[in-house]
Design an enzyme around this catalytic site. Structure first.
Site, short mmCIF file in Angstrom:
data_model
loop_
_atom_site.label_atom_id
_atom_site.label_comp_id
_atom_site.label_asym_id
_atom_site.label_seq_id
_atom_site.Cartn_x
_atom_site.Cartn_y
_atom_site.Cartn_z
N GLY A 46 9.97 6.32 4.92
CA GLY A 46 10.28 6.09 3.51
C GLY A 46 9.61 4.85 2.95
N CYS A 47 9.63 3.77 3.72
CA CYS A 47 9.05 2.51 3.26
C CYS A 47 7.53 2.61 3.16
CB CYS A 47 9.47 1.37 4.17
SG CYS A 47 11.25 1.09 4.13
N THR A 48 6.93 3.34 4.07
CA THR A 48 5.48 3.54 4.02
C THR A 48 5.12 4.38 2.79
OG1 THR A 48 5.27 3.35 6.41
CG2 THR A 48 3.48 4.47 5.26
N ALA A 51 5.48 2.08 -0.27
CA ALA A 51 4.40 1.10 -0.36
C ALA A 51 3.08 1.77 -0.76
CB ALA A 51 4.24 0.37 0.97
#
Length: 152
Positions: A46-48, A51
């Site tokens: 999710g964070c990738t 970003a």
């Protein structure tokens, strides 16, 4: 812990950026609109995705005069690797002791198990214009752009 709301002013903070330098919020607050997003962890799916979505639309944010700043509790080495691997053009700040997260009042997600995922959009004076709290990582980017377009 008081959560920042629309109409509040971004608090002052200092943190290490991906170059290992001290980033002082006073250098941008009061000078340009900001998109400050808190995310749980580097290199997670999710964070990738989040970003990379900010990366892919970074020029749209820059065209509106805004700076994007990502903040997590990951260490400097993790941020450096994350930024390099995904060619992230914006600022990543380390918050290992979660002081900035607490300063903003970012809640934890997933029943208190994960650091929350919250995006703040401020005007050039540092006044919060939008708060978006959602674990749906890629939803933050269009919300932030739409908020900026309302006042830029």
């Amino acid at each position: 812990m008081k959560e920042l709301k629309v109409g509040d002013t971004i608090p002052h903070f200092i943190a290490k950026d991906t170059n290992g330098n001290d980033f002082d919020s006073a250098t941008v607050v009061g000078h340009k609109p900001l998109v400050i997003y808190f995310y749980p962890k580097d290199n997670t799916p999710g964070c990738t995705a989040q970003a990379c979505s900010f990366r892919d639309q970074y020029e749209d944010f820059k065209d509106l005069g805004a700076e994007v700043i990502g903040i997590s509790s990951d260490n400097l080495a993790s941020h450096q690797q994350f930024a390099k691997r995904y060619q992230l053009p914006f600022i990543l700040l380390t918050d290992p002791d979660k002081k900035i997260r607490k300063l903003f009042g970012v809640p934890t997600g997933m029943f208190g198990l994960l650091p929350g995922r919250v995006t703040y959009v401020t005007d050039r004076n540092g006044v919060v214009q939008m708060v978006f709290d959602s674990m749906l990582a890629t939803k933050h980017i269009p919300k932030a752009l739409a908020a900026l377009k309302k006042f830029v």
